[in-house]
Design an enzyme around this catalytic site. Structure first.
Site, mmCIF file in Angstrom:
data_model
loop_
_atom_site.group_PDB
_atom_site.id
_atom_site.type_symbol
_atom_site.label_atom_id
_atom_site.label_comp_id
_atom_site.label_asym_id
_atom_site.label_seq_id
_atom_site.Cartn_x
_atom_site.Cartn_y
_atom_site.Cartn_z
ATOM 1 N N HIS A 216 0.844 -1.201 0.000
ATOM 2 C CA HIS A 216 0.000 0.000 0.000
ATOM 3 C C HIS A 216 0.881 1.252 0.000
ATOM 4 C CE1 HIS A 216 -3.616 -2.366 0.858
ATOM 5 N NE2 HIS A 216 -4.325 -1.258 0.749
ATOM 6 N N HIS A 263 0.577 -2.742 9.433
ATOM 7 C CA HIS A 263 2.008 -2.590 9.154
ATOM 8 C C HIS A 263 2.693 -1.858 10.292
ATOM 9 C CE1 HIS A 263 2.280 -4.125 5.055
ATOM 10 N NE2 HIS A 263 1.155 -3.498 4.777
#
Length: 449
Positions: A216, A263
């Site tokens: 991402h 993350h």
């Protein structure tokens, strides 16, 4: 040696899941009491430690996979998820009762949030949480969508059909290479997602994938930067506007991945820097690749073969996870767009503006212009979605039949390379070809071009 030790300590600090949990609490995301601190080490507590990719263990007292500690049952009475823990997959938590509803004076009630579920892995949310800042919650949900399929299926068609096909083709070339290298790197490094607890999982759709680097963050860095590089000088606008857009876009996507608990800080920093490195090395070849796709006589055959070979290679890097299907999907889309571009060029459709007309001046927005742009987007996206549905219905049973794989359980069948690779590659290859060739032909026929 001292420098390496400092870098190792810095990397460990940035990878610490507690920093993710601290950022979540700063932004108003809170889990039940006791989640804030990192759990004790497994060998010290006698309990299972944090699981791969931040999975939630199935404990006693609630439905399987609710993820919250309960008193241990008598020997032999402890529940465990029947399918094991795999590559970070969260055991199904949708049916658990969760911890008791709690309400403190002056604070909102704990509630269960159900993020988008991944039907292929069966993953579901497993945590109760409280959102104390709804604005940031919806803002970061928007940011994380900037790296998902829904955004891509709106953004790339809008660029190609309404703005500049030349720029759209090159953006897709950059996107394919950045995402392909990012997905392959994940399967080589194989770092797990941040552990939960202490992290609160606000998203589980990609939880079976590895964490490093954040793809991402890679797409959220590469797409806006490439957009500025491709458009500045071709379109007439102040450079500062483009830089502000790129910085805001990249920051929103990167912070959203930490906020969602998917993350670590290190993952998103590495993802952004990796995307910049790929752009520095790869961007000078974008024009050459696009010209090859358009003009070389045998380009479609080479494009299809190369992208398929890259897909087969990526499937050999690790055991099954959703990242393998995503990689085949990206490669198929890139191949379809490149082949569609070739047919457009050969038939003289969607011709690029001549160099003497540059820089292009953005037109004044009128009701007619806006209406036609929205109509093109609505009609075209509906056709792309129908293409995807039809091709999925055709390719999965066909692949199962060709390779003698039982298709009674589609989820299990799609975990085989012989099914998932051709399904994703052919389906999204057709979507990309429709995006670049078939839908523009329809627009030309009905007078919407």
């Amino acid at each position: 040696m001292a420098l390496l030790q400092r870098l190792a300590r810095l990397a460990a600090y940035l990878q610490d899941p507690q920093k993710v949990a601290d950022f979540q609490r700063l932004c108003g995301v809170e889990g039940p009491p006791g989640l804030a601190a990192s759990p004790p080490r497994a060998e010290e507590s006698g309990e299972p430690g944090p699981l791969a990719n931040g999975s939630c263990p199935a404990m006693n007292g609630g439905g399987e996979g609710d993820g919250w500690p309960r008193p241990r049952a008598a020997a032999g009475g402890e529940k465990r998820h029947p399918k094991g823990l795999g590559n970070g997959a969260i055991p199904g938590g949708a049916g658990g009762e969760g911890p008791p509803q709690q309400q403190e004076e002056g604070q909102q009630t704990w509630g269960r949030r159900q993020p988008r579920r991944n039907s292929l892995t069966g993953e579901a949310a497993c945590q109760e949480l409280a959102i104390r800042n709804p604005f940031l919650y919806y803002l970061f949900n928007l940011g994380t969508e900037l790296g998902n399929e829904l955004f891509y299926i709106l953004f790339f068609p809008f660029c190609i059909w309404n703005l500049d096909a030349w720029m759209g083709r090159r953006l897709i070339i950059v996107w394919v290479w950045v995402m392909y290298l990012g997905q392959c790197t994940k399967d080589v490094i194989r770092w797990p997602r941040p552990a939960s607890p202490p992290v609160v999982k606000l998203e589980v759709f990609y939880n079976s994938e590895y964490s490093m680097p954040s793809t991402h963050a890679m797409s959220g860095t590469a797409i806006p930067l490439a957009l500025v590089l491709l458009s500045y000088g071709r379109w007439q606008y102040p450079l500062m506007y483009g830089l502000i857009l790129a910085i805001c876009w990249c920051s929103l996507v990167c912070f959203s991945r930490i906020y969602m608990g998917m993350h670590s800080i290190l993952d998103v920093i590495a993802g952004s820097l990796y995307a910049i490195l790929i752009l520095v090395v790869f961007y000078p070849a974008v024009d050459l690749i696009d010209n090859f796709n358009l003009t070389f006589k045998h380009a479609p055959l080479i494009i299809i073969s190369l992208h398929l070979a890259l897909g087969v290679f990526s499937f050999t890097l690790d055991t099954w996870s959703t990242s393998r299907g995503d990689t085949a999907q990206i490669l198929g889309c890139g191949a379809g767009v490149a082949c569609g571009s070739h047919f457009n060029y050969m038939l003289g459709l969607m011709q690029d503006p001549s160099p003497d007309t540059l820089p292009l001046i953005p037109p004044s927005i009128t009701v007619t212009l806006f209406g036609k742009a929205i109509l093109r987007l609505l009609i075209g996206v509906v056709l792309l979605l129908l293409t995807r549905i039809v091709m999925k219905k055709i390719t999965i049973p066909l692949a199962c039949k060709m390779f003698s794989i039982p298709c009674d359980d589609i989820r299990q069948a799609r975990q085989r390379m012989e099914v998932e690779l051709p399904y994703r590659y052919i389906t999204y290859g057709m979507v990309g070809f429709s995006l670049m060739f078939l839908v523009p032909c329809l627009f030309l026929f009905i007078g919407l071009s």
